[in-house]
Design a protein around this motif. Structure first.
Motif, PDB file in Angstrom:
ATOM      1  N   VAL A  83       1.096   2.705  16.782  1.00  0.00           N
ATOM      2  CA  VAL A  83       0.771   2.945  15.836  1.00  0.00           C
ATOM      3  C   VAL A  83       0.333   4.493  16.212  1.00  0.00           C
ATOM      4  CG1 VAL A  83      -0.276   3.822  13.354  1.00  0.00           C
ATOM      5  CG2 VAL A  83       0.957   1.799  14.074  1.00  0.00           C
ATOM      6  N   GLY A  84       0.506   5.410  16.114  1.00  0.00           N
ATOM      7  CA  GLY A  84       0.181   6.934  16.515  1.00  0.00           C
ATOM      8  C   GLY A  84       0.571   7.414  17.739  1.00  0.00           C
ATOM      9  N   LYS A  85       0.141   6.563  18.519  1.00  0.00           N
ATOM     10  CA  LYS A  85       0.267   6.703  20.681  1.00  0.00           C
ATOM     11  C   LYS A  85       1.819   7.452  20.981  1.00  0.00           C
ATOM     12  CE  LYS A  85      -1.473   4.548  24.462  1.00  0.00           C
ATOM     13  NZ  LYS A  85      -1.966   3.430  25.040  1.00  0.00           N
ATOM     14  N   VAL A  86       1.468   8.770  21.368  1.00  0.00           N
ATOM     15  CA  VAL A  86       2.527   9.389  22.416  1.00  0.00           C
ATOM     16  C   VAL A  86       2.572   8.156  23.240  1.00  0.00           C
ATOM     17  CG1 VAL A  86       3.423  10.976  23.930  1.00  0.00           C
ATOM     18  CG2 VAL A  86       2.086  11.704  21.765  1.00  0.00           C
ATOM     19  N   PRO A  87       4.267   8.028  23.573  1.00  0.00           N
ATOM     20  CA  PRO A  87       4.597   7.130  24.758  1.00  0.00           C
ATOM     21  C   PRO A  87       4.588   7.549  25.861  1.00  0.00           C
ATOM     22  CG  PRO A  87       6.774   8.851  23.443  1.00  0.00           C
ATOM     23  CD  PRO A  87       5.414   8.390  22.971  1.00  0.00           C
ATOM     24  N   ALA A  88       4.562   6.928  26.778  1.00  0.00           N
ATOM     25  CA  ALA A  88       4.052   6.500  28.624  1.00  0.00           C
ATOM     26  C   ALA A  88       4.830   7.770  28.857  1.00  0.00           C
ATOM     27  CB  ALA A  88       4.362   5.425  29.484  1.00  0.00           C
ATOM     28  N   SER A  89       6.283   8.616  28.590  1.00  0.00           N
ATOM     29  CA  SER A  89       7.090   9.421  28.861  1.00  0.00           C
ATOM     30  C   SER A  89       6.621  11.216  28.855  1.00  0.00           C
ATOM     31  CB  SER A  89       8.226   9.701  28.414  1.00  0.00           C
ATOM     32  OG  SER A  89       8.654   9.490  26.814  1.00  0.00           O
ATOM     33  N   GLY A  90       5.708  10.771  28.037  1.00  0.00           N
ATOM     34  CA  GLY A  90       4.606  12.269  26.836  1.00  0.00           C
ATOM     35  C   GLY A  90       6.045  13.402  26.499  1.00  0.00           C
ATOM     36  N   LYS A  91       7.493  13.007  26.154  1.00  0.00           N
ATOM     37  CA  LYS A  91       8.205  13.619  26.180  1.00  0.00           C
ATOM     38  C   LYS A  91       7.713  13.467  23.649  1.00  0.00           C
ATOM     39  CE  LYS A  91      10.956  12.940  29.604  1.00  0.00           C
ATOM     40  NZ  LYS A  91      12.196  12.877  30.164  1.00  0.00           N
ATOM     41  N   THR A 140       0.705  -0.920   0.106  1.00  0.00           N
ATOM     42  CA  THR A 140      -0.415  -0.157   0.371  1.00  0.00           C
ATOM     43  C   THR A 140       0.443   1.437  -0.207  1.00  0.00           C
ATOM     44  OG1 THR A 140      -0.011   0.144   2.564  1.00  0.00           O
ATOM     45  CG2 THR A 140      -1.628  -1.139   1.515  1.00  0.00           C
ATOM     46  N   LYS A 141       2.423   0.821   0.788  1.00  0.00           N
ATOM     47  CA  LYS A 141       3.006   2.054   0.622  1.00  0.00           C
ATOM     48  C   LYS A 141       2.512   3.309   1.739  1.00  0.00           C
ATOM     49  CE  LYS A 141       5.595   0.608  -3.027  1.00  0.00           C
ATOM     50  NZ  LYS A 141       6.313  -0.579  -3.314  1.00  0.00           N
ATOM     51  N   LYS A 142       1.872   2.276   2.428  1.00  0.00           N
ATOM     52  CA  LYS A 142       1.506   3.633   3.665  1.00  0.00           C
ATOM     53  C   LYS A 142       2.896   2.931   5.042  1.00  0.00           C
ATOM     54  CE  LYS A 142      -3.294   2.696   4.059  1.00  0.00           C
ATOM     55  NZ  LYS A 142      -4.378   2.311   4.798  1.00  0.00           N
ATOM     56  N   ARG A 143       2.812   4.847   5.555  1.00  0.00           N
ATOM     57  CA  ARG A 143       4.237   4.785   6.165  1.00  0.00           C
ATOM     58  C   ARG A 143       3.670   4.996   8.004  1.00  0.00           C
ATOM     59  NH1 ARG A 143       9.063   5.481   4.157  1.00  0.00           N
ATOM     60  NH2 ARG A 143       9.367   6.430   2.134  1.00  0.00           N
ATOM     61  N   PHE A 144       3.871   3.798   8.221  1.00  0.00           N
ATOM     62  CA  PHE A 144       4.314   4.168  10.140  1.00  0.00           C
ATOM     63  C   PHE A 144       4.670   4.089  10.637  1.00  0.00           C
ATOM     64  CE2 PHE A 144       0.951   0.682   7.177  1.00  0.00           C
ATOM     65  CZ  PHE A 144       0.234   1.211   7.882  1.00  0.00           C
ATOM     66  N   PHE A 145       4.314   5.428  11.705  1.00  0.00           N
ATOM     67  CA  PHE A 145       5.425   5.585  12.236  1.00  0.00           C
ATOM     68  C   PHE A 145       4.689   5.484  14.133  1.00  0.00           C
ATOM     69  CE2 PHE A 145       7.016   9.371  15.446  1.00  0.00           C
ATOM     70  CZ  PHE A 145       8.499   9.337  14.126  1.00  0.00           C
ATOM     71  N   MET A 146       5.679   4.615  14.495  1.00  0.00           N
ATOM     72  CA  MET A 146       5.754   4.726  16.426  1.00  0.00           C
ATOM     73  C   MET A 146       6.818   5.403  17.536  1.00  0.00           C
ATOM     74  SD  MET A 146       4.549   1.087  15.660  1.00  0.00           S
ATOM     75  CE  MET A 146       5.621   1.376  13.603  1.00  0.00           C
ATOM     76  N   LEU A 147       6.471   6.522  18.053  1.00  0.00           N
ATOM     77  CA  LEU A 147       7.301   6.791  18.793  1.00  0.00           C
ATOM     78  C   LEU A 147       7.479   6.416  20.108  1.00  0.00           C
ATOM     79  CD1 LEU A 147       8.879  10.216  19.065  1.00  0.00           C
ATOM     80  CD2 LEU A 147       7.391  10.614  19.992  1.00  0.00           C
TER      81      LEU A 147
END
Length: 106
Positions: free
Chosen positions: A91-99, A69-76
């Motif tokens: 995917v798309g969730k801000v880590p618990a550290s909040g940074k 699909t050529k979609k990009r998925f990003f995990m911080l």
């Protein structure tokens, strides 16, 4: 690393392509051959604490490109992986550290 999607998931894959993987300030790229797992929902990252020196490492983020699909998925993550550990990065969730660092392009 395991990739989990809306249709299926991969078996665990060892991310190792050279002696210089996971060096400070570097980006590493890996290819994982697997059936179509659908849209990525999360990844599981495991570290087994093997190695002689500096086994702790800082994981900034994971980016996955779906080959069909050529979609990009990003995990911080933006945190340290210390000792033997396992992390679920969604995917798309801000880590618990909040940074996080926002990149704005105008």
């Amino acid at each position: 690393m395991e990739l989990w999607g809306t249709k299926d998931h991969t078996s665990p894959h060892r991310l190792d392509t050279s002696a210089n993987n996971f060096e400070r300030g570097q980006k590493d790229m890996f290819a994982i051959k697997a059936p179509d797992i659908g849209d990525l929902t999360h990844v599981i990252v495991r570290k087994d604490n093997s190695g002689l020196l500096g086994t702790d490492w800082h994981l900034q983020s994971v980016e996955v490109l779906h080959p069909l699909t050529k979609k990009r998925f990003f995990m911080l993550h933006n945190d340290w992986l210390k000792g033997a550990c396992e992390r679920k990065l969604e995917v798309g969730k801000v880590p618990a550290s909040g940074k996080c660092t926002y990149r704005v392009t105008v």
